[in-house]
Each structure stands twice: as C-alpha cells, then as structure tokens.
Enzyme design. Structure first.
Site, PDB file in Angstrom:
ATOM      1  N   GLU A 290      -7.531  -3.593   5.909  1.00 52.00           N
ATOM      2  CA  GLU A 290      -7.983  -2.590   6.768  1.00 52.00           C
ATOM      3  C   GLU A 290      -8.898  -1.427   6.472  1.00 52.00           C
ATOM      4  OE1 GLU A 290      -4.135  -1.085   8.511  1.00 52.00           O
ATOM      5  OE2 GLU A 290      -3.990  -3.155   9.949  1.00 52.00           O
ATOM      6  N   ASP A 364       3.228  -7.393  11.487  1.00 47.75           N
ATOM      7  CA  ASP A 364       3.007  -5.979  11.409  1.00 47.75           C
ATOM      8  C   ASP A 364       4.305  -5.207  12.182  1.00 47.75           C
ATOM      9  OD1 ASP A 364       2.226  -3.392  10.525  1.00 47.75           O
ATOM     10  OD2 ASP A 364       0.600  -3.274  11.996  1.00 47.75           O
ATOM     11  N   GLU A 392       6.501   2.201  15.441  1.00 44.67           N
ATOM     12  CA  GLU A 392       5.054   2.115  15.865  1.00 44.67           C
ATOM     13  C   GLU A 392       5.043   1.221  17.196  1.00 44.67           C
ATOM     14  OE1 GLU A 392       2.479   1.136  12.779  1.00 44.67           O
ATOM     15  OE2 GLU A 392       0.912   0.582  14.264  1.00 44.67           O
TER      16      GLU A 392
HETATM   17  C1  GCV Z   1      -1.178   3.082   7.297  1.00 43.92           C
HETATM   18  C2  GCV Z   1      -0.632  -1.014  10.802  1.00 43.92           C
HETATM   19  C3  GCV Z   1      -0.567   0.516  11.385  1.00 43.92           C
HETATM   20  C4  GCV Z   1      -1.488   1.251  10.318  1.00 43.92           C
HETATM   21  C5  GCV Z   1      -0.950   1.349   9.042  1.00 43.92           C
HETATM   22  C6  GCV Z   1      -1.035  -0.168   8.518  1.00 43.92           C
HETATM   23  C7  GCV Z   1      -0.539  -0.350   7.163  1.00 43.92           C
HETATM   24  O1  GCV Z   1      -1.755  -1.762  10.905  1.00 43.92           O
HETATM   25  O2  GCV Z   1      -0.972   0.362  12.726  1.00 43.92           O
HETATM   26  O3  GCV Z   1      -1.551   2.598  10.925  1.00 43.92           O
HETATM   27  O4  GCV Z   1      -1.680   2.058   8.160  1.00 43.92           O
HETATM   28  O5  GCV Z   1      -0.178  -0.945   9.324  1.00 43.92           O
HETATM   29  O6  GCV Z   1       0.796  -0.776   7.143  1.00 43.92           O
HETATM   30  O7  GCV Z   1      -1.273  -0.158   6.190  1.00 43.92           O
END
Ligand code: GCV
Length: 699
Positions: A290, A364, A392
């Site tokens: 990411e 995720d 989340e």
């Molecule tokens: C910290 C998901 C979340 C992101 C997070 C990522 C991760 O994609 O939406 O906010 O980033 O996981 O675990 O690195």
C-alpha cells in the site's frame, strides 16, 4: 430578591433530585474491567518479601483492589526468595512470566502466597488473584497457576505522530508526542496497568504506515519516556520503522538493504535507540505494501530487508517483526494469494530474531475470513499472529461485535498438517520455535472510556487473554470480562454473555453472509458499497471480491479459478475445493455458485442469503431488547451509551441489509422470498450516501 430566593431554592431542590436520581455506581468506563476495590471491611493484609518497583505494584494492586475479604494474609514474593526455599514450590515450568497462587504455611502461619520466578510473574499472579475474586470466587481458597503460552503479546498502535489514529474510533492517540518527554500523562500509567492486568507485555507505539521522524533523536527521547513509565508493568516499547529512513534521515541515496552504508546506518540507529531505551523491543515493518517503501524497490527480497534490520538490533537482543501483508498493483493474481506466493519461498531464510507477522486471514480483517494459508506453510519461520482489535470492518466503535469468537475460530482452525492448529503454529508448539508472538491492532484512543464504548473494551480484554493462552474459549473470556465489568450477578452476566456471543455472527449476517467479503464502502469502510467498481486498482473494488452477475455470486478460488485453495495443505485444500465440503460460512470465499445453488437446508443460495441478512437485523433487535431489560442493573452512564449505540446498530444493520439486497436484486433480478420485506429505499438512494468525514480514515 424573592424571585432570586425562589430560584436558589428551586435549583437546590433540582440538584438534590438529580443527585438522588444518579445511581451510586454511575461511571464513565475509565476503569475498564479493573473496577474492583477493596473496602474497609475487606481490606486484605498484604506483605511483600523483596523490593523491586514491580513487586511493589503487585502488593499495591492487591491491597487496593481485592474486592472480597481474603481469609488468609497474603504474601507476594519471588519464588527464589530464601524464605520460600523449604516450600519446594513447583515453579520450574512457570518460566519468567508465569505465576503461582496458593495457600502455604510460611513462618508457621497459613498464608496465601503469590509468587513467580520474576517480579513480572508475581504481578501477573496478583492480577490473576484479583480477577479470580472479582469473578465471584473466594480468594482464600485460590489455587492458581499459569504461564503464558505466547512470548510476545503486543498491541500495535496505528497512531500517527500528529494525533489521529488510522482506523481508530476512540478519539485521538493516547500519546501526546508534543508534550513528551517532559509531561508524562498519568494516563500512560493507567494504560500500562490495564495491559499488565491481561498479560500484554509490549506495545508498538506508532503506525505501520510510518513516518521516519519517529526514529529521530527527539522522538526516541519521547518513546523512552513512555518506556520508563511502562517498564515496571512488564511492558516494552517497539517502533514501526520506515524502510526508507536512511534516505529521509540519513541523506543516503538508497535504502537498498544489500548496501553496506544502509546496513551501517541502521546499525548506528539501533545503537542510538538502545543507548536511550536499553530494553527496546525492536522494529515492526510494513514494506512494499500500500505504497510503503521496502526492499522490493531495489529488487531485494523481504528476507534481505528483514535480515539487515535484524542484524542491527541483534547485538542488543532486539527483534524484527516483518509483516506479510503485501499485495502489489503490478500483480494481476488473486490478492488472497499474493502474501503466500511472496513469503512461502523465503521460509528458512530469515535470521533467528525475525518473526513474520501474518494477518489472521488472507485479505484484510473481514468479519469472517478463512485462516491465512501461511499458517502451516512456513514451518522454519516463527509466525506472529496479527489480529485487528479495532473493528475497521465490523461497525467500528458503534456496533457491538465481540471478537472472541472471531479470534478463536481462527486459532482453532486445523492447518491440515497432522494435528496442527493455527494456535499451535502461533504458540510455537508445532515447531518448537523460541520466538512466539501475537499482535493486536489496538482500539484505544483518548476517549474517556478508552475504546469508544464499553463493549469494545471486551475486545482488548479478549485479545490479551488469548495472547496469554490461545486455547481459552471465547464464552469463558466473555463471562469473566462481564463479571468484572458489570458485577457477578448472574441476572446480568447471563444476558451480557449471550449478547456478546451472538454479536459477531450478527455482523457477518448483515454485512456479508456465506464468506462474502470486502463489500464496504470506499475509504472509511463503515457502510455498504457492494456496487463499487470504479477504483483504480481492481482489488480495491467490492465487485472484485463478490463477482456477482446474473447467473451467480462468489470468488472461484478452486482450480477453475485462482486456485488459492492449493495454498492450503492437501487435506484442507481438498475440503475447500468442493462446495459440498466447504463450510457454508465460507462458501462464497472459495466458490462462484449459481443463485439457485441448493444449500444444506434445501434453500436456494439466494433465499438463504436473504434469510441471513434478515437474521442479522433481528439479532440486533433482540440484543437491544436484552440490553433494555438490564437497565435497572447497570449504571446510567454506561447503560445509556450502549443503548444508544445499539439503536444506531439496529438502524444500520437494516441499512446494510437493504442496501445489499437492493444491489443483489439489481444484478440477479430475483424476488425476495416470502416474508422478507423490500428494501426501504431504491438502490440509487443507497449509492448516494457519502461519509467523507468518517473517523479513522487516513486522508
Ligand atoms: C495501516 C488495511 C487498512 C489500512 C492499514 C492496512 C495495514 O488496508 O485499511 O488502514 O494500514 O490494512 O494493515 O497495513
């Protein structure tokens, strides 16, 4: 004047009335599950042999918080204390964090002994005794003995240095980086105490989407102040490290882990940190994921990156936790396969102070995911479990979803290698790894009740208890949490545990039954967005995950599709390859099936889906009713907030259901089964809902 007097009198009456109306126990949730206090009549007699800051804390905790009169005087002492030698205590297997609590005769007197091989063990013993008594047991008869099965029990804070918490729904970061290191908010101590009470022994202070600033001298000094506060409670600090820091802070041209100048920069940085924080735990790294920098930017492997950092902390006894949460926009393969594809070939190549940190599932933190195929596939590498405590994807702070069943479902899963379970991989039993660990992405912020709602506290609690012993059961943990949080009266404990144990499945039902996943709206991940299809990367779009069309729905991960099933051990892969042997709860994760596929109960898949959505909503309605019935037994403040949140959840469960069904119907054109109500609005209405300012969403 007369008017004034009348006003004063009226106000006084109003004040008296309001005081009378306020139950004696009114409180705001700050005390978490640690609400027990000794009263004048139950004040135990506690003495201590030996003197360390941690032993003093153990003594003070018992003196202040043991809620039931102990029939025996209590002694806290290290097992190695000379005065205990004649007792020949069975402490060999307690290791350096286990405890033993039992009645013994000491100096001719019957005594309740709280002991361990280290002062941390004694402190855990003190908390175990308080837990035991707060759950309605007689402390005098206590006979408790336990040692943690997992060595590193860590919270991961996704806290940014300027305050916001990524995916945090309980206010801003607890750490006031601006006033640290000078001002040490007393709350830092309360945080450490709460963690110690459930056995958490480490904390990663900053977001894995890290800023290099956290590695500068001023921020190391700030982290050191926190480390000093946490140390007596047995908690070490760790930092997330930004892989490109040698460029950003060191002025180097590269962060290539094979470059000696880069390795030297990290070594010097580690030496600097350890000069300030001698017991610094180590680094957590999110690399090449990411948008984060990493070794792949230079054609080096994750192993090269992790081992280079591991060499820097090794002389100080530090470790590196390297995350396996990777997926690349350049890789067209099923996102669920990419971590395994990247990491499995690296098994056996990591330094002995590296742990690979793996999320519980391959996508995720969805409301339900099958266990990650890396568990069981990297026997030569210690794998650290990463759970997400902050919800989340499960309604964030407002929806009640007790995660105990989610955590245990994964831990209990069989990997297909003999008797191995995910828990036995994580606790090291399977391969006898020296390093073992479990991480939980924290749900803590500076809200007065820490987690944005009373029931969210249970998820922090459950994580700690399962990190200590991954074989504990979710209902048992819920019960002990409820007893400590609301009191031991079975008329409240029973309904609370019942609500908790149904709650996660309710969220699965109203957000995505049968293994559907990642159907949340863009960015904030709060509400429904199964129609989203326009985002730049295919795997950011819900349509990528559900693949619904006129004929059917689900992601074919068998041989005719992405063949992700082949990443599991053969016996498990065989089960998942066939829809008939795939657990129905995970059906559409692995299979694309026609809408009229027959479920085991004879219903069509479509009718079954609708019934699950209905059930999700009705379970929340039932939870609400149950909570209403508890009103006379819970203090007003906590009752009110939960009642309001349940009302929000009921409304939003219906929103999720209706929006999802409106969308599925637009795809399949099928009628709803008899008895199921039509969505309240048309699809366009649901699509038009926008929440640009939702909390926790990184901007
Ligand atoms: C910290 C998901 C979340 C992101 C997070 C990522 C991760 O994609 O939406 O906010 O980033 O996981 O675990 O690195």
């Amino acid at each position: 004047m007369k008017a004034m007097r009348t006003l004063v009198r009226t106000s006084a009456i109003a004040l008296a009335a309001s005081l009378l109306a306020t139950p004696a126990l009114a409180e705001d949730g700050y005390d978490l599950w640690l609400r027990a206090r000794a009263s004048a009549s139950t004040q135990p007699v506690v003495s201590r042999l030996g003197d360390t800051p941690t032993l003093r804390l153990a003594e003070a905790e018992l003196r202040r918080d043991l809620p039931v009169a102990a029939t025996l005087p209590i002694v806290v002492a290290l097992a190695g204390d000379a005065s205990l030698a004649s007792l020949r205590l069975p402490v060999g297997e307690l290791g350096d964090e286990g405890y033993l609590v039992r009645p013994v005769t000491l100096g001719g007197r019957q005594t309740l002994l709280v002991t361990g091989n280290t002062d941390r063990g004694v402190l855990y013993g003190a908390f175990a005794l308080i837990r035991h008594a707060s759950s309605g047991n007689q402390p005098g008869a206590a006979n408790l003995r336990s040692a943690p099965k997992v060595k590193l029990r860590l919270l991961n804070h996704w806290d940014n240095l300027d305050g916001p918490v990524e995916r945090g729904y309980a206010g801003e970061s607890l750490w006031d980086w601006w006033t640290l290191p000078d001002y040490r908010d007393p709350r830092y101590t309360d945080y450490a105490r709460a963690n110690a009470s459930i056995g958490i022994n480490g904390t990663v202070l900053n977001n894995v989407n890290a800023k290099a600033d956290s590695l500068t001298a001023p921020y190391i000094a700030k982290a050191a102040a926190l480390a000093d506060t946490f140390r007596p409670w047995g908690i070490r600090v760790y930092l997330s490290a930004r892989f490109s820091a040698p460029i950003e802070l060191g002025g180097l041209k590269t962060a290539d882990p094979r470059d000696p100048a880069v390795a030297a920069w990290w070594k010097a940085k580690a030496d600097e940190i350890y000069r300030t924080i001698p017991d610094f735990g180590g680094f957590l790294v999110k690399a090449n994921s990411e948008g984060q920098p990493g070794p792949r930017d230079y054609g080096a492997s994750h192993g090269d990156g992790a081992n280079m950092l591991a060499a820097a902390v090794k002389p100080h006894g530090g470790i590196v936790m390297w995350r396996a949460f990777v997926y690349a926009d350049t890789d067209p393969d099923d996102r669920a396969k990419q971590a395994y594809t990247e990491f499995k070939p690296l098994d056996g190549t990591f330094a002995d102070n590296v742990m690979v940190q793996v999320k519980n599932g391959a996508i995720d933190f969805q409301p339900r995911e099958p266990f990650h195929p890396l568990f069981g596939a990297m026997p030569k590498t210690p794998l650290m479990m990463e759970f997400q405590i902050t919800k989340e994807y499960l309604g964030q702070a407002t929806h009640l979803a007790y995660l105990g069943p989610l955590f245990t479902e994964v831990l209990e899963a069989k990997t297909g290698r003999g008797k191995e379970t995910v828990a036995s991989v994580v606790d090291g039993e399977s391969e006898r790894h020296r390093l073992t660990g479990m991480a939980g992405v924290a749900n803590i912020g500076n809200d007065r009740d820490w987690t944005g709602g009373t029931f969210n506290q249970a998820n922090w609690y459950a994580f700690g208890r399962l990190a200590w012993d991954p074989l504990l059961d979710a209902a048992g943990i819920a019960r002990e949490w409820a007893q400590q949080t609301f009191g031991t009266d079975p008329r409240i404990v029973g309904p609370v545990v019942d609500m908790m144990m149904r709650s996660r499945e309710a969220v699965v039902d109203y957000t995505g039954p049968f293994g559907l996943a990642h159907l949340m709206a863009t960015g904030h991940h709060y509400g429904p967005g199964p129609w989203v299809s326009e985002l730049q990367r295919p795997e950011w779009n819900p349509v990528y995950y559900h693949r619904a069309d006129k004929q059917g729905i689900g992601f074919d991960r068998t041989r005719t599709g992405s063949n992700a099933v082949a990443q599991y051990a053969p016996t498990v892969a065989k089960l998942y390859a066939n829809p008939r042997t795939t657990p129905e709860a995970e059906l559409l994760w692995f299979h694309h099936l026609p809408w009229n596929y027959r479920l085991k109960n004879g219903e069509t898949l479509w009718d079954g889906m609708v019934h699950h959505y209905d059930r999700g909503v009705s379970t929340v309605t039932a939870m609400r009713r149950e909570w209403d019935g508890l009103r006379p037994m819970v203090d007003a403040e906590r009752w009110e907030k939960t009642a309001t949140f349940l009302a929000i959840q009921e409304r939003e469960a219906r929103w999720w259901r209706d929006a999802s069904l409106a969308y599925w119907q637009s795809v399949n054109g099928l009628p709803l089964p008899a008895g199921s109500a039509a969505p309240e609005h048309d699809l366009a209405w649901y699509k038009a809902q926008q929440f640009p300012l939702a909390p926790g969403n990184p901007h």
